[in-house]
Design an enzyme around this catalytic site. Structure first.
Site, PDB file in Angstrom:
ATOM      1  N   SER A  72     122.167  81.825 -34.133  1.00 53.40           N
ATOM      2  CA  SER A  72     123.031  80.648 -34.301  1.00 53.40           C
ATOM      3  C   SER A  72     122.864  79.919 -35.624  1.00 53.40           C
ATOM      4  O   SER A  72     123.602  78.964 -35.897  1.00 53.40           O
ATOM      5  CB  SER A  72     122.812  79.666 -33.155  1.00 53.40           C
ATOM      6  OG  SER A  72     123.518  80.087 -32.012  1.00 53.40           O
ATOM      7  N   LYS A  75     126.003  79.400 -37.582  1.00 52.29           N
ATOM      8  CA  LYS A  75     126.928  78.269 -37.470  1.00 52.29           C
ATOM      9  C   LYS A  75     126.907  77.370 -38.696  1.00 52.29           C
ATOM     10  O   LYS A  75     127.815  76.549 -38.884  1.00 52.29           O
ATOM     11  CB  LYS A  75     126.628  77.477 -36.196  1.00 52.29           C
ATOM     12  CG  LYS A  75     126.934  78.250 -34.909  1.00 52.29           C
ATOM     13  CD  LYS A  75     126.725  77.400 -33.667  1.00 52.29           C
ATOM     14  CE  LYS A  75     127.096  78.156 -32.388  1.00 52.29           C
ATOM     15  NZ  LYS A  75     126.073  79.102 -31.942  1.00 52.29           N
ATOM     16  N   SER A 136     124.845  73.502 -30.349  1.00 52.83           N
ATOM     17  CA  SER A 136     125.073  74.914 -30.678  1.00 52.83           C
ATOM     18  C   SER A 136     126.087  75.561 -29.727  1.00 52.83           C
ATOM     19  O   SER A 136     125.967  76.739 -29.371  1.00 52.83           O
ATOM     20  CB  SER A 136     123.752  75.702 -30.651  1.00 52.83           C
ATOM     21  OG  SER A 136     123.864  76.895 -31.409  1.00 52.83           O
ATOM     22  N   LYS A 261     119.438  73.741 -38.336  1.00 55.13           N
ATOM     23  CA  LYS A 261     120.049  74.616 -37.336  1.00 55.13           C
ATOM     24  C   LYS A 261     119.045  75.623 -36.781  1.00 55.13           C
ATOM     25  O   LYS A 261     118.345  76.301 -37.529  1.00 55.13           O
ATOM     26  CB  LYS A 261     121.238  75.372 -37.928  1.00 55.13           C
ATOM     27  CG  LYS A 261     122.092  76.053 -36.865  1.00 55.13           C
ATOM     28  CD  LYS A 261     122.826  75.032 -36.018  1.00 55.13           C
ATOM     29  CE  LYS A 261     123.374  75.600 -34.715  1.00 55.13           C
ATOM     30  NZ  LYS A 261     122.337  75.867 -33.714  1.00 55.13           N
TER      31      LYS A 261
END
EC number: 3.4.16.4
Length: 456
Positions: A72, A75, A136, A261
């Site tokens: 993730s 992202k 997320s 993140k």
């Protein structure tokens, strides 16, 4: 004879030992000395990097160009393209979106990180962005991709094009979320494989974060939110707690952390791109496939990141290496043609600052790089020249013994403009004519003198 034979045998054995040692030392099978393998911090991850955020200077690295899964952390690119679209006014925060069948189905899978979206619901871009950045949420990320690209397939093309534009050399995107394509229920983007997953190197991840923070610093206003309710006050309300547990107030709260993140899949392992600011210095850290004791794979990324952050903040600080109006000794004049003066002094416009390891401030040497487009074939500037005119830049070269990892973008951001200290007006035609005549007779005289010298 026996003494001679013993002496010969000793020499022969010694020669064999020396030959064996030499062969071992230069054998391709012998272990190579590698600074990344001899990691003094013992970062328990497949790759890791730390970067000072204002200059892009890499202050720590381990396997930084190894291509690995990113999960993730993907992202961040989806966020980058969204913020770019917002700034270019192609998309607005209050613009609404109705879920496609694809987004609806993915958003209902609570085994993945998600906020469930209603098939007939209407959601603002701001809501989807916050769900993606804080929680997320994968369905929300695909929704953003559809808004910007029209489809996730087209958005993935945009992601890879932007990666190329940013100079990310070890990156390949196959979806907008970071999930393995098999989790997308057969609806993965066209042209990608069912078992594919996004990959990047630690350097590329850090570079993406560097550009994101530099170009869209407002990302931190959302990334630092610890908890928020999605669709607060409605039947669809979902409590979102930030997956970045290093934010102050959460379980691994760490001083100065305000982004950025997390990521986890079986393929990528435990990953985290962190950023923190202390004492006026911001750093970016990346750990990929972090490992450690205990069965909770999520926490390893935080323990290894904390180790990395503590090291950088304890050993580095932003220092002024050279002040504004600095001049390199014996190198700060440039010849001028067609000017009232034949030379002009140059100096730095601003001070040059860099993250410096404790005790190494004197290990940097300044270097001018003049703009060749402004110079004649003989390396001269041409009058008229304004005071404060930019003629190049000054950078520094590291002369110390520590490993120098360079800059995350590949180019030094630690440089300042070099400008002219005074103006130089263009000489009038009479002065230029006299110089031309003087130069002509000077050449004649020098030619005659050299010829006379050759006689003797």
């Amino acid at each position: 004879m026996e003494v001679i034979m013993v002496h010969f045998t000793k020499k022969f054995i010694s020669a064999l030992v020396i030959t064996f040692l030499l062969m071992t030392a230069f054998s391709p099978l012998s272990p190579k000395i590698n600074a990344e393998e001899n990691d003094p911090l013992g970062i328990n991850a497949s790759a890791a990097i730390a970067v000072e955020a204002s200059t892009g200077k890499i202050v720590y690295g381990k396997n930084i160009d190894k291509t690995l899964g990113v999960a993730s952390m993907t992202k961040m690119m989806t966020e980058y393209l969204l913020l770019e679209a917002i700034h270019e006014k192609k998309v607005s925060w209050d613009q609404t979106y109705r879920p496609s069948d694809y987004v609806y189905k993915i958003s209902q899978n609570r085994s993945l990180s998600n906020v469930p979206l209603r098939k007939d619901g209407s959601y603002t871009i701001k809501e989807l962005y916050e769900a993606m950045a804080i929680y997320s949420a994968n369905g929300a990320a695909i929704a953003v991709a559809e808004v910007i690209g029209g489809s996730e397939t087209n958005f993935v093309k945009m992601m890879n094009e932007k990666a190329k534009e940013l100079g990310l050399k070890h990156t390949k995107f196959v979806n907008a979320t970071g999930l393995n394509n098999r989790d997308l229920m057969g609806m993965h983007p066209e042209g990608t494989g069912e078992e594919e997953e996004n990959v990047m190197s630690a350097r590329d991840v850090a570079s993406l974060a560097y550009h994101l923070l530099k170009e869209y610093p407002e990302i931190l206003e959302t990334a630092k939110i610890t908890r928020k309710a999605f669709r607060e006050g409605t039947d669809d309300e979902i409590k979102m707690e930030n997956w970045n547990w290093m934010l102050p107030g959460l379980v691994y709260g760490t001083e100065g952390v305000d982004g950025l993140k997390t990521g986890y899949t079986d393929f990528a392992g435990s990953c985290f791109t962190g950023t923190a600011e202390r004492n006026g210095m911001r750093i970016i850290t990346v750990v990929m496939n972090a490992k450690g004791k205990g069965s909770n794979n999520y926490v390893h990324r935080f323990s290894e990141t904390r180790k990395l952050m503590d090291y950088v903040f304890s050993n580095f600080s932003i220092e002024e290496l050279f002040p504004a109006q600095y001049q390199i000794k014996n190198k700060s004049t440039v010849s001028v043609v067609k000017g009232k003066e034949k030379k002009v002094e140059i100096e730095t416009k601003d001070s040059l600052k860099l993250p410096i390891k404790r005790g190494e401030k004197d290990q940097y040497e300044p270097k001018y790089v003049l703009d060749k487009k402004l110079l004649t074939a003989n390396g001269e500037l041409t009058a008229p020249i304004k005071k404060g005119a930019k003629v190049g830049y000054m950078s520094v070269e590291y002369k110390g013994n520590s490993q120098d990892y360079g800059f995350v973008t590949g180019e030094s951001e630690a440089k300042v403009d070099v400008v002219t200290k005074t103006k130089v007006e263009k000489a009038n035609w009479f002065v230029l004519s006299m110089r031309g005549i003087g130069s002509f007779f000077g050449d004649v005289w020098n030619g005659a003198a050299n010829m006379v010298k050759s006689w003797f």
